[in-house]
Design a protein around this motif. Structure first.
Motif, PDB file in Angstrom:
ATOM      1  N   LYS A 114       0.786  -0.995   0.005  1.00 52.49           N
ATOM      2  CA  LYS A 114       0.003   0.561  -0.375  1.00 52.49           C
ATOM      3  C   LYS A 114       0.652   0.879  -0.067  1.00 52.49           C
ATOM      4  N   ASN A 116      -0.032   5.574  -0.707  1.00 50.45           N
ATOM      5  CA  ASN A 116      -0.562   6.317  -0.966  1.00 50.45           C
ATOM      6  C   ASN A 116      -1.868   6.220  -0.787  1.00 50.45           C
ATOM      7  N   ASN A 117      -2.705   5.850  -0.237  1.00 44.86           N
ATOM      8  CA  ASN A 117      -4.093   4.583  -0.238  1.00 44.86           C
ATOM      9  C   ASN A 117      -4.188   3.719  -1.122  1.00 44.86           C
ATOM     10  N   ASN A 118      -2.747   3.944  -2.316  1.00 40.07           N
ATOM     11  CA  ASN A 118      -3.504   2.429  -3.068  1.00 40.07           C
ATOM     12  C   ASN A 118      -2.281   1.794  -3.071  1.00 40.07           C
ATOM     13  N   TYR A 119      -2.844   0.321  -3.862  1.00 42.83           N
ATOM     14  CA  TYR A 119      -2.285  -0.883  -3.631  1.00 42.83           C
ATOM     15  C   TYR A 119      -1.010  -0.950  -5.280  1.00 42.83           C
TER      16      TYR A 119
END
Length: 138
Positions: A114, A116-119
């Motif tokens: 993960k 910056n809040n993205n996978y």
């Protein structure tokens, strides 16, 4: 028992059509017996028993090296499994229970991180797999 999508176009895929019958059944077996993230433990004795085949680990790796990646000593992943099963944007489908479960498994083996809040998917480059030839083993 897990339900899976199966690509009927595989029968027209040049890579698949060049496999012999034993290799085709092993590939289909892998697709059916991996977990929901495409991860499987390599057990050639079990694969050969269930598929009525007789190939070695070296042959297995040589045949499938472009389609699978070794994660650790015993686990492997089918490279495009999640992409096919859940869609190209599967890492953004964090409300789908099946996808959430697959992402958790990928996180456990450090293939998804993960950021910056993205996978982010982190499957290593398979082009560096080097299979020793019989001469090299001695």
């Amino acid at each position: 028992m897990a339900k899976r999508f199966s690509d009927s176009e595989k029968w027209n895929d040049v890579w698949f059509t060049e496999l012999n019958n034993d290799q085709k059944i092993i590939w289909i077996y892998l697709l059916d017996h991996c977990d929901n993230a495409g991860i499987f433990k390599l057990n050639m004795k079990l694969i050969n028993f269930n598929c009525s085949t007789n190939i070695s680990v070296e042959e297995f790796i040589s045949i499938f090296k472009e389609r699978i990646t070794q994660i650790n000593k015993e686990s492997w992943i089918i490279n495009k499994f999640c992409y096919f099963q859940y869609g190209p944007d599967f890492l953004t489908k964090t409300t789908n229970k099946a996808v959430i479960s697959a992402i958790k498994k990928l996180e456990e083996v450090k293939l998804v991180r993960k950021f910056n809040n993205n996978y982010l998917l982190c499957i290593p480059d398979t082009s560096s797999i080097n299979i020793p030839k019989d001469k090299d083993k001695e």
